[in-house]
Design a protein around this motif. Structure first.
Motif, PDB file in Angstrom:
ATOM      1  N   UNK A 263       0.701  -1.365  -0.031  1.00  0.00           N
ATOM      2  CA  UNK A 263      -0.006  -0.046   0.024  1.00  0.00           C
ATOM      3  C   UNK A 263       0.671   1.295  -0.007  1.00  0.00           C
ATOM      4  N   UNK A 264       0.541   2.382  -0.816  1.00  0.00           N
ATOM      5  CA  UNK A 264       1.378   3.521  -0.909  1.00  0.00           C
ATOM      6  C   UNK A 264       0.471   4.606  -0.502  1.00  0.00           C
ATOM      7  N   UNK A 265       0.966   5.743  -0.457  1.00  0.00           N
ATOM      8  CA  UNK A 265       0.265   7.120   0.038  1.00  0.00           C
ATOM      9  C   UNK A 265       0.797   7.927  -0.983  1.00  0.00           C
ATOM     10  N   UNK A 266       0.117   9.104  -0.810  1.00  0.00           N
ATOM     11  CA  UNK A 266       0.288  10.184  -2.217  1.00  0.00           C
ATOM     12  C   UNK A 266       1.685  10.608  -1.910  1.00  0.00           C
ATOM     13  N   UNK A 267       2.387  10.697  -0.745  1.00  0.00           N
ATOM     14  CA  UNK A 267       3.677  11.293  -0.710  1.00  0.00           C
ATOM     15  C   UNK A 267       4.815  10.794  -1.896  1.00  0.00           C
ATOM     16  N   UNK A 268       5.299  11.460  -2.516  1.00  0.00           N
ATOM     17  CA  UNK A 268       6.236  11.076  -3.412  1.00  0.00           C
ATOM     18  C   UNK A 268       7.649  11.448  -3.274  1.00  0.00           C
ATOM     19  N   UNK A 269       8.406  10.740  -3.912  1.00  0.00           N
ATOM     20  CA  UNK A 269      10.064  10.931  -3.517  1.00  0.00           C
ATOM     21  C   UNK A 269      10.533  12.358  -4.432  1.00  0.00           C
ATOM     22  N   UNK A 270      11.358  13.233  -3.595  1.00  0.00           N
ATOM     23  CA  UNK A 270      11.606  14.261  -4.076  1.00  0.00           C
ATOM     24  C   UNK A 270      12.198  14.184  -5.676  1.00  0.00           C
ATOM     25  N   UNK A 271      11.380  15.044  -6.437  1.00  0.00           N
ATOM     26  CA  UNK A 271      11.835  14.983  -7.899  1.00  0.00           C
ATOM     27  C   UNK A 271      11.380  14.248  -8.657  1.00  0.00           C
ATOM     28  N   UNK A 272      10.739  13.198  -8.250  1.00  0.00           N
ATOM     29  CA  UNK A 272       9.944  12.166  -9.206  1.00  0.00           C
ATOM     30  C   UNK A 272       8.302  11.768  -8.451  1.00  0.00           C
ATOM     31  N   UNK A 273       7.430  12.341  -9.081  1.00  0.00           N
ATOM     32  CA  UNK A 273       6.103  12.058  -8.908  1.00  0.00           C
ATOM     33  C   UNK A 273       5.489  10.594  -9.023  1.00  0.00           C
ATOM     34  N   UNK A 274       6.144   9.601  -9.665  1.00  0.00           N
ATOM     35  CA  UNK A 274       5.821   8.244 -10.083  1.00  0.00           C
ATOM     36  C   UNK A 274       6.190   7.586  -8.851  1.00  0.00           C
ATOM     37  N   UNK A 275       7.231   7.911  -8.042  1.00  0.00           N
ATOM     38  CA  UNK A 275       7.559   6.892  -7.027  1.00  0.00           C
ATOM     39  C   UNK A 275       6.951   7.344  -5.424  1.00  0.00           C
ATOM     40  N   UNK A 276       6.195   6.618  -5.088  1.00  0.00           N
ATOM     41  CA  UNK A 276       5.380   6.897  -3.839  1.00  0.00           C
ATOM     42  C   UNK A 276       5.850   6.199  -2.613  1.00  0.00           C
ATOM     43  N   UNK A 277       5.726   6.759  -1.553  1.00  0.00           N
ATOM     44  CA  UNK A 277       6.181   6.476  -0.492  1.00  0.00           C
ATOM     45  C   UNK A 277       5.386   5.221   0.173  1.00  0.00           C
ATOM     46  N   UNK A 278       5.735   4.149   0.800  1.00  0.00           N
ATOM     47  CA  UNK A 278       5.146   2.850   1.148  1.00  0.00           C
ATOM     48  C   UNK A 278       4.454   3.127   2.593  1.00  0.00           C
ATOM     49  N   UNK A 279       3.211   2.708   2.519  1.00  0.00           N
ATOM     50  CA  UNK A 279       2.560   2.857   3.728  1.00  0.00           C
ATOM     51  C   UNK A 279       2.622   1.519   4.622  1.00  0.00           C
ATOM     52  N   UNK A 280       2.243   0.454   3.871  1.00  0.00           N
ATOM     53  CA  UNK A 280       2.158  -1.077   4.302  1.00  0.00           C
ATOM     54  C   UNK A 280       2.457  -1.941   3.718  1.00  0.00           C
ATOM     55  N   UNK A 281       3.099  -3.339   4.183  1.00  0.00           N
ATOM     56  CA  UNK A 281       3.159  -4.323   3.306  1.00  0.00           C
ATOM     57  C   UNK A 281       2.240  -5.591   3.807  1.00  0.00           C
ATOM     58  N   UNK A 282       1.576  -6.108   3.007  1.00  0.00           N
ATOM     59  CA  UNK A 282       0.446  -7.210   3.730  1.00  0.00           C
ATOM     60  C   UNK A 282       0.771  -8.539   2.856  1.00  0.00           C
ATOM     61  N   UNK A 283       0.980  -9.547   3.687  1.00  0.00           N
ATOM     62  CA  UNK A 283       1.097 -10.747   3.316  1.00  0.00           C
ATOM     63  C   UNK A 283      -0.290 -11.381   2.403  1.00  0.00           C
ATOM     64  N   UNK A 284      -0.104 -12.573   2.084  1.00  0.00           N
ATOM     65  CA  UNK A 284      -1.043 -13.090   0.887  1.00  0.00           C
ATOM     66  C   UNK A 284      -2.582 -12.868   1.729  1.00  0.00           C
ATOM     67  N   UNK A 285      -3.405 -11.915   1.253  1.00  0.00           N
ATOM     68  CA  UNK A 285      -4.755 -11.979   2.072  1.00  0.00           C
ATOM     69  C   UNK A 285      -5.875 -12.930   1.657  1.00  0.00           C
ATOM     70  N   UNK A 286      -6.743 -12.795   2.393  1.00  0.00           N
ATOM     71  CA  UNK A 286      -8.034 -13.790   1.815  1.00  0.00           C
ATOM     72  C   UNK A 286      -8.661 -12.978   0.764  1.00  0.00           C
ATOM     73  N   UNK A 287      -9.591 -13.497   0.223  1.00  0.00           N
ATOM     74  CA  UNK A 287     -10.265 -12.934  -1.039  1.00  0.00           C
ATOM     75  C   UNK A 287     -11.031 -11.645  -0.648  1.00  0.00           C
ATOM     76  N   UNK A 288     -11.740 -11.769   0.333  1.00  0.00           N
ATOM     77  CA  UNK A 288     -12.365 -10.356   0.569  1.00  0.00           C
ATOM     78  C   UNK A 288     -11.522  -9.018   0.871  1.00  0.00           C
ATOM     79  N   UNK A 289     -10.422  -9.498   1.527  1.00  0.00           N
ATOM     80  CA  UNK A 289      -9.366  -8.380   1.612  1.00  0.00           C
ATOM     81  C   UNK A 289      -8.765  -7.883   0.511  1.00  0.00           C
ATOM     82  N   UNK A 290      -8.466  -9.019  -0.323  1.00  0.00           N
ATOM     83  CA  UNK A 290      -8.009  -8.798  -1.735  1.00  0.00           C
ATOM     84  C   UNK A 290      -8.841  -8.015  -2.625  1.00  0.00           C
ATOM     85  N   UNK A 291      -9.953  -8.207  -2.576  1.00  0.00           N
ATOM     86  CA  UNK A 291     -11.049  -7.482  -3.173  1.00  0.00           C
ATOM     87  C   UNK A 291     -10.946  -6.002  -2.866  1.00  0.00           C
TER      88      UNK A 291
END
Length: 363
Positions: A160-188
């Motif tokens: 999961x990423x947030x709107x905050x971007x790396x200085x000088x590049x609008x395509x590279x976003x700061x990471x908010x969370x990492x999630x292991x393999x989710x169940x189907x409802x969470x993946x949806x």
């Protein structure tokens, strides 16, 4: 080509989900699943020849696979093959590779990637890697590539990423969370939110940045591997690594570093990526006949009243299948597996049962 660019290819996995084709002594990274004349690791190596000098490509693998690596990648010199004496997950192998490479070149920027993934759009892949390497050269950050999801897949980890971007590049976003393999409802829900990406397990950073992160977040591991600075790239390296791995904890780079560091960024990417984690992923990418059968190789396999099957058989075997719908049928070394595609997740359990009953004979 930039002499500071390095690749570290991770090739130590066993690939038990592809049993019986993938086995302990000959795992999936050394197999040509699609009959294209190249194994997965050969294709991975060739991709990085577009990014790095040949002498800057390193492969980290279990020591039992050294002969396979040399046979399939004959251009690699012995110093480019990092032999692990035991499996200890991704953090130790990355620590080993990063410190070894930094001793060769303190200005190194490294891309770390698995050996057993496929990439459909090579030019887009190279563009994403080169962009990330340029950023990692200039800034103290840890970059990962996130794949734009097109379905709520439960087989992948998510970023999961947030709107905050790396200085000088609008395509590279700061990471908010990492999630292991989710169940189907969470993946949806991840797919609907629009700010989640699949975790491809591809990382880009400078040698200095990742070693600094190791020192901060995995200090014991950093101390273990930094103790080998005088041994790396010498005749003493093997003995040092043999001792170092005895002391290492079994931990992934995601859990050990990426989930803890505050300078982790993601580049959303779309280059036709698949981690080839299951027969379903092979089926998805393979050519199919008009009723949905994917047969590799197809020369001596005859299908009657059968549809949507994944078939992988030895080239010299005549196989006739009738009345098979939505099945996986694979054989290697006189070991045959037949299962419903919907029940493929049970293959790892089947392998465990076979090992318990017959020992390592069929594994």
């Amino acid at each position: 080509m930039n002499k500071n660019r390095y690749a570290l290819i991770m090739a130590g996995g066993v690939g038990s989900r592809f049993w019986p084709v993938s086995r302990t002594e000959f795992p999936k990274q050394f197999i040509d699943f699609f009959g294209v004349g190249k194994t997965l690791i050969q294709s991975t190596y060739d991709r990085f020849l577009n990014i790095c000098l040949p002498e800057n490509i390193f492969v980290v693998t279990n020591e039992i696979y050294i002969d396979l690596i040399k046979a399939q990648l004959p251009l690699l010199k012995d110093n480019q093959i990092l032999a692990e004496p035991m499996m200890r997950n991704t953090a130790p192998c990355i620590a080993y590779g990063a410190m070894k490479i930094e001793e060769l070149n303190p200005d190194a920027v490294i891309v770390v990637a698995p050996s057993d993934h496929t990439i459909a759009n090579q030019s887009a892949f190279v563009k994403a890697i080169e962009k990330s390497m340029d950023i990692a050269t200039q800034q103290n950050c840890l970059i990962t590539l996130g794949i734009k999801p097109n379905r709520p897949d439960t087989g992948y980890g998510y970023i999961q990423y947030i709107d905050e971007v790396l200085d000088g590049d609008s395509e590279v976003h700061k990471v908010k969370t990492f999630t292991e393999k989710p169940n189907l409802e969470l993946a949806k829900s991840f797919l609907q939110s629009g700010d989640f990406l699949w975790n491809a397990g591809i990382f880009i950073w400078s040698a200095k940045a990742i070693n600094k992160a190791l020192e901060k977040h995995l200090p014991d591991m950093h101390e273990i591997f930094s103790g080998g600075k005088t041994a790396y790239n010498t005749a003493n390296e093997k003995a040092f690594i043999g001792n170092a791995y005895q002391l290492c904890t079994n931990i992934s780079i995601d859990f050990g570093i990426m989930e803890k560091a505050d300078n982790v960024y993601v580049l959303p990417s779309d280059f036709g990526w698949s981690d080839l984690g299951t027969w379903a992923s092979i089926y998805e990418m393979a050519e199919k006949d008009y009723v949905g059968n994917a047969v590799i190789p197809s020369e001596q396999v005859m299908m009657y009243d059968s549809s949507n099957c994944m078939v992988n058989m030895p080239k010299d075997k005549l196989v006739i299948l009738q009345g098979m719908h939505d099945y996986i049928v694979v054989e290697e070394n006189n070991t045959l597996l037949i299962c419903k595609r919907a029940e493929e997740q049970n293959v790892k359990n089947i392998v465990a049962d076979v090992k318990a009953k017959f020992g390592g004979k069929f594994i």
